[in-house]
Design a protein around this motif. Structure first.
Motif, PDB file in Angstrom:
ATOM      1  N   SER A   2       1.864  -4.817  -8.836  1.00  0.00           N
ATOM      2  CA  SER A   2       2.967  -3.647  -9.281  1.00  0.00           C
ATOM      3  C   SER A   2       3.690  -3.334  -7.909  1.00  0.00           C
ATOM      4  O   SER A   2       4.871  -3.185  -7.709  1.00  0.00           O
ATOM      5  CB  SER A   2       2.482  -2.469  -9.892  1.00  0.00           C
ATOM      6  N   GLY A   3       2.805  -3.188  -6.930  1.00  0.00           N
ATOM      7  CA  GLY A   3       3.250  -2.950  -5.773  1.00  0.00           C
ATOM      8  C   GLY A   3       3.969  -3.996  -5.102  1.00  0.00           C
ATOM      9  O   GLY A   3       4.937  -3.863  -4.314  1.00  0.00           O
ATOM     10  N   LEU A   4       3.563  -5.333  -5.063  1.00  0.00           N
ATOM     11  CA  LEU A   4       4.135  -6.450  -4.864  1.00  0.00           C
ATOM     12  C   LEU A   4       5.675  -6.537  -5.301  1.00  0.00           C
ATOM     13  O   LEU A   4       6.532  -6.921  -4.557  1.00  0.00           O
ATOM     14  CB  LEU A   4       3.285  -7.751  -5.080  1.00  0.00           C
ATOM     15  N   ASP A   5       5.923  -6.417  -6.466  1.00  0.00           N
ATOM     16  CA  ASP A   5       7.051  -6.525  -7.275  1.00  0.00           C
ATOM     17  C   ASP A   5       7.880  -5.648  -6.566  1.00  0.00           C
ATOM     18  O   ASP A   5       9.230  -5.812  -6.521  1.00  0.00           O
ATOM     19  CB  ASP A   5       7.029  -6.539  -8.780  1.00  0.00           C
ATOM     20  N   ALA A   6       7.704  -4.491  -6.300  1.00  0.00           N
ATOM     21  CA  ALA A   6       8.465  -3.134  -5.901  1.00  0.00           C
ATOM     22  C   ALA A   6       8.871  -3.600  -4.581  1.00  0.00           C
ATOM     23  O   ALA A   6      10.153  -3.372  -4.196  1.00  0.00           O
ATOM     24  CB  ALA A   6       7.412  -2.062  -5.847  1.00  0.00           C
ATOM     25  N   VAL A   7       8.243  -4.364  -3.805  1.00  0.00           N
ATOM     26  CA  VAL A   7       8.560  -4.552  -2.303  1.00  0.00           C
ATOM     27  C   VAL A   7       9.465  -6.036  -2.265  1.00  0.00           C
ATOM     28  O   VAL A   7      10.089  -6.171  -1.326  1.00  0.00           O
ATOM     29  CB  VAL A   7       7.156  -4.840  -1.288  1.00  0.00           C
ATOM     30  N   ILE A   8       9.430  -6.711  -3.577  1.00  0.00           N
ATOM     31  CA  ILE A   8      10.328  -7.877  -3.478  1.00  0.00           C
ATOM     32  C   ILE A   8      11.627  -7.340  -4.190  1.00  0.00           C
ATOM     33  O   ILE A   8      12.679  -7.550  -3.481  1.00  0.00           O
ATOM     34  CB  ILE A   8       9.591  -8.743  -4.407  1.00  0.00           C
ATOM     35  N   ALA A   9      11.592  -6.408  -5.000  1.00  0.00           N
ATOM     36  CA  ALA A   9      12.756  -5.706  -5.423  1.00  0.00           C
ATOM     37  C   ALA A   9      13.581  -5.028  -4.628  1.00  0.00           C
ATOM     38  O   ALA A   9      14.917  -5.078  -4.354  1.00  0.00           O
ATOM     39  CB  ALA A   9      12.457  -5.287  -6.745  1.00  0.00           C
ATOM     40  N   ASP A  10      12.872  -4.519  -3.671  1.00  0.00           N
ATOM     41  CA  ASP A  10      13.789  -3.511  -2.841  1.00  0.00           C
ATOM     42  C   ASP A  10      14.050  -4.256  -1.375  1.00  0.00           C
ATOM     43  O   ASP A  10      14.681  -3.648  -0.526  1.00  0.00           O
ATOM     44  CB  ASP A  10      12.920  -2.291  -2.388  1.00  0.00           C
ATOM     45  N   GLY A  11      13.831  -5.571  -1.210  1.00  0.00           N
ATOM     46  CA  GLY A  11      14.176  -6.336  -0.170  1.00  0.00           C
ATOM     47  C   GLY A  11      13.316  -6.570   0.868  1.00  0.00           C
ATOM     48  O   GLY A  11      13.535  -7.262   2.096  1.00  0.00           O
ATOM     49  N   THR A  12      12.075  -5.863   0.907  1.00  0.00           N
ATOM     50  CA  THR A  12      11.168  -5.646   1.912  1.00  0.00           C
ATOM     51  C   THR A  12      10.581  -7.220   2.280  1.00  0.00           C
ATOM     52  O   THR A  12      10.384  -7.564   3.379  1.00  0.00           O
ATOM     53  CB  THR A  12       9.857  -4.709   1.621  1.00  0.00           C
ATOM     54  N   TRP A  13      10.355  -7.965   1.277  1.00  0.00           N
ATOM     55  CA  TRP A  13       9.805  -9.142   1.234  1.00  0.00           C
ATOM     56  C   TRP A  13      10.549 -10.139   2.025  1.00  0.00           C
ATOM     57  O   TRP A  13      10.226 -10.716   3.024  1.00  0.00           O
ATOM     58  CB  TRP A  13       9.360  -9.682  -0.137  1.00  0.00           C
ATOM     59  N   SER A  14      11.933 -10.077   1.764  1.00  0.00           N
ATOM     60  CA  SER A  14      12.821 -10.979   2.336  1.00  0.00           C
ATOM     61  C   SER A  14      13.085 -10.437   3.509  1.00  0.00           C
ATOM     62  O   SER A  14      13.168 -11.458   4.544  1.00  0.00           O
ATOM     63  CB  SER A  14      14.208 -10.816   1.527  1.00  0.00           C
ATOM     64  N   LYS A  15      13.010  -9.405   4.183  1.00  0.00           N
ATOM     65  CA  LYS A  15      13.073  -8.898   5.538  1.00  0.00           C
ATOM     66  C   LYS A  15      11.936  -9.287   6.256  1.00  0.00           C
ATOM     67  O   LYS A  15      12.065  -9.856   7.470  1.00  0.00           O
ATOM     68  CB  LYS A  15      13.216  -7.132   5.391  1.00  0.00           C
ATOM     69  N   LEU A  16      10.781  -9.335   5.517  1.00  0.00           N
ATOM     70  CA  LEU A  16       9.585  -9.715   6.466  1.00  0.00           C
ATOM     71  C   LEU A  16       9.720 -11.326   6.433  1.00  0.00           C
ATOM     72  O   LEU A  16       9.007 -11.830   7.687  1.00  0.00           O
ATOM     73  CB  LEU A  16       8.284  -9.260   5.789  1.00  0.00           C
ATOM     74  N   VAL A  17       9.893 -11.989   5.466  1.00  0.00           N
ATOM     75  CA  VAL A  17      10.282 -13.438   5.884  1.00  0.00           C
ATOM     76  C   VAL A  17      11.180 -13.700   6.935  1.00  0.00           C
ATOM     77  O   VAL A  17      10.831 -14.690   7.690  1.00  0.00           O
ATOM     78  CB  VAL A  17      10.570 -14.052   4.490  1.00  0.00           C
ATOM     79  N   LYS A  18      12.266 -13.141   6.933  1.00  0.00           N
ATOM     80  CA  LYS A  18      13.240 -13.456   8.057  1.00  0.00           C
ATOM     81  C   LYS A  18      12.589 -12.871   9.262  1.00  0.00           C
ATOM     82  O   LYS A  18      12.789 -13.728  10.545  1.00  0.00           O
ATOM     83  CB  LYS A  18      14.531 -12.608   7.739  1.00  0.00           C
ATOM     84  N   GLN A  19      11.826 -12.010   9.503  1.00  0.00           N
ATOM     85  CA  GLN A  19      11.352 -11.273  10.754  1.00  0.00           C
ATOM     86  C   GLN A  19      10.113 -12.511  11.395  1.00  0.00           C
ATOM     87  O   GLN A  19      10.055 -12.738  12.491  1.00  0.00           O
ATOM     88  CB  GLN A  19      10.523 -10.060  10.424  1.00  0.00           C
ATOM     89  N   TRP A  20       9.290 -12.835  10.374  1.00  0.00           N
ATOM     90  CA  TRP A  20       8.208 -13.747  10.815  1.00  0.00           C
ATOM     91  C   TRP A  20       8.368 -15.203  10.658  1.00  0.00           C
ATOM     92  O   TRP A  20       7.636 -15.855  11.105  1.00  0.00           O
ATOM     93  CB  TRP A  20       6.702 -13.402   9.845  1.00  0.00           C
ATOM     94  N   TYR A  21       9.304 -15.453   9.745  1.00  0.00           N
ATOM     95  CA  TYR A  21       9.373 -17.005   9.389  1.00  0.00           C
ATOM     96  C   TYR A  21      11.129 -17.092   9.750  1.00  0.00           C
ATOM     97  O   TYR A  21      11.792 -17.680   8.869  1.00  0.00           O
ATOM     98  CB  TYR A  21       9.102 -17.458   8.276  1.00  0.00           C
ATOM     99  N   PRO A  22      11.440 -17.071  11.140  1.00  0.00           N
ATOM    100  CA  PRO A  22      12.854 -17.025  11.201  1.00  0.00           C
ATOM    101  C   PRO A  22      13.706 -18.437  11.137  1.00  0.00           C
ATOM    102  O   PRO A  22      14.855 -18.461  10.651  1.00  0.00           O
ATOM    103  CB  PRO A  22      13.148 -16.525  12.659  1.00  0.00           C
ATOM    104  N   GLY A  34       0.874  -1.154  -0.196  1.00  0.00           N
ATOM    105  CA  GLY A  34      -0.004   0.101  -0.026  1.00  0.00           C
ATOM    106  C   GLY A  34       0.980   1.203   0.092  1.00  0.00           C
ATOM    107  O   GLY A  34       0.472   2.258  -0.651  1.00  0.00           O
ATOM    108  N   ASP A  35       1.969   1.311   0.742  1.00  0.00           N
ATOM    109  CA  ASP A  35       2.924   2.430   0.771  1.00  0.00           C
ATOM    110  C   ASP A  35       3.458   2.773  -0.593  1.00  0.00           C
ATOM    111  O   ASP A  35       3.445   3.980  -1.052  1.00  0.00           O
ATOM    112  CB  ASP A  35       4.031   2.141   1.773  1.00  0.00           C
ATOM    113  N   LYS A  36       3.873   1.564  -1.365  1.00  0.00           N
ATOM    114  CA  LYS A  36       4.380   1.817  -2.698  1.00  0.00           C
ATOM    115  C   LYS A  36       3.359   2.441  -3.776  1.00  0.00           C
ATOM    116  O   LYS A  36       3.788   3.156  -4.377  1.00  0.00           O
ATOM    117  CB  LYS A  36       4.653   0.400  -3.338  1.00  0.00           C
ATOM    118  N   LEU A  37       2.098   2.061  -3.252  1.00  0.00           N
ATOM    119  CA  LEU A  37       1.007   2.695  -3.941  1.00  0.00           C
ATOM    120  C   LEU A  37       0.519   3.818  -3.660  1.00  0.00           C
ATOM    121  O   LEU A  37      -0.468   4.427  -4.278  1.00  0.00           O
ATOM    122  CB  LEU A  37      -0.268   1.692  -4.363  1.00  0.00           C
ATOM    123  N   GLY A  38       0.881   4.278  -2.553  1.00  0.00           N
ATOM    124  CA  GLY A  38       0.211   5.482  -1.864  1.00  0.00           C
ATOM    125  C   GLY A  38      -1.066   5.404  -1.551  1.00  0.00           C
ATOM    126  O   GLY A  38      -1.954   6.484  -1.568  1.00  0.00           O
TER     127      GLY A  38
END
Length: 310
Positions: free
Chosen positions: A270-290, A106-110
């Motif tokens: 579009s927003g999903l690809d953006a948070v994958i590309a900037d590392g947010t998805w990977s960061k959240l995976v490590k946070q919630w599924y350590p 949502g942040d990526k899409l405003g």
């Protein structure tokens, strides 16, 4: 606990009454079919490519005025309140992997994101009937569900688990028989698996808390659950355990959207690809599924997006 990686309510009368009432109300409850689909059958990424977009619309080309939102500028999202680590409430705030990922999208899409709790059995119908703009609930994107609702590209893959008492004879999926009282949450992939693949009539409940409570108090013998939600419920002191977990990449999980609202589906992709590309998805995976490893045969988002290295 056994883990396999594949390719790709307090009394008996009360428990039975709840199960009967839920089964009778419809709302997505599985029904026996002539050709059952094995939800645990493995697959590889290729099997899902027919649903994954080649690429996405650039973020700066997304027309927010064309998204068909209930309230312009705001995503009204149906979710659950009791399914950690994916979707739950903590200190009065909706959180979890799925919902934090959606906030980032949502942040990526405003767009502002507002969550409301509902039952899973009603969620997809509520999305299709435009009571919500979308649904966030670790939703497995089965072909059957695609007949009634639209989905974004995938952002996660599925695990399915068996939960039972530590001293029970049930040690995995192979121990589930027609004599087993199996709890499921109504309308889930697990409901479909038990009903249509195992050909066993399960005891259906409206939410994960109640399903697990009935394992602990002995009203059911086992709970077939999404592994993430099982891990969020089972505590060492409960005298219960996750007996077996199986990775299922056959149906990725995605956000649900009204099937006729393609502009919103495209924007979320579009927003999903953006948070994958900037590392947010990977960061959240490590946070919630350590402790989790993502299968090498699977990745989130469109075919074009690249996961950052490291």
């Amino acid at each position: 606990m056994k883990i396999k990686a594949m390719k790709w309510l307090t009394t008996v009368p009360v428990a039975i009454a709840v199960a009967v009432s839920l089964a009778a109300c419809g709302g997505g409850a599985a029904q026996p079919t002539a050709s059952p689909t094995d939800a645990l059958k493995g697959s590889d990424q290729t099997a899902l490519d027919k649903y994954t977009t080649k690429d996405v619309t650039p973020l700066d080309k997304v027309d927010k005025a064309a998204l068909g939102l209930i309230t312009p500028g705001t995503l009204h999202v149906g979710t659950l309140s009791d399914a950690p680590p994916n979707i739950f409430i903590k200190d009065g705030v909706f959180t979890g992997f799925d919902n934090e990922l959606l906030r980032a999208v949502g942040d990526k899409l405003g767009l502002k994101v507002e969550f409301a709790a509902t039952d899973f059995s009603a969620l997809l119908a509520q999305v299709q009937n435009k009571q919500f703009d979308m649904g966030s609930s670790s939703i497995s994107t089965t072909d059957k569900r695609r007949e009634n609702v639209g989905f974004t590209n995938g952002y996660d893959f599925g695990y399915m688990a068996v939960v039972a008492k530590k001293d029970a004879a049930i040690k995995g999926f192979k121990d589930l028989t027609k004599d087993t009282r199996i709890a499921v949450v109504q309308g889930t992939v697990q409901d479909d698996y038990v009903t249509n693949t195992l050909q066993i009539e399960p005891v259906r409940f409206a939410d994960y808390n109640t399903a697990y409570a009935n394992v602990k108090n002995g009203q059911v013998d086992a709970w077939v659950a999404p592994s993430q939600q099982a891990s969020g419920q089972v505590k060492e002191s409960d005298n219960s355990a996750i007996a077996e977990t199986i990775i299922n990449t056959q149906n990725f999980t995605a956000f649900a959207v009204n099937s006729k609202n393609q502009p919103l589906i495209d924007a979320l992709n579009s927003g999903l690809d953006a948070v994958i590309a900037d590392g947010t998805w990977s960061k959240l995976v490590k946070q919630w599924y350590p402790d989790r490893e993502t299968p090498k045969t699977w990745k989130p988002g469109s075919k074009a997006v690249v996961l950052p290295q490291g």
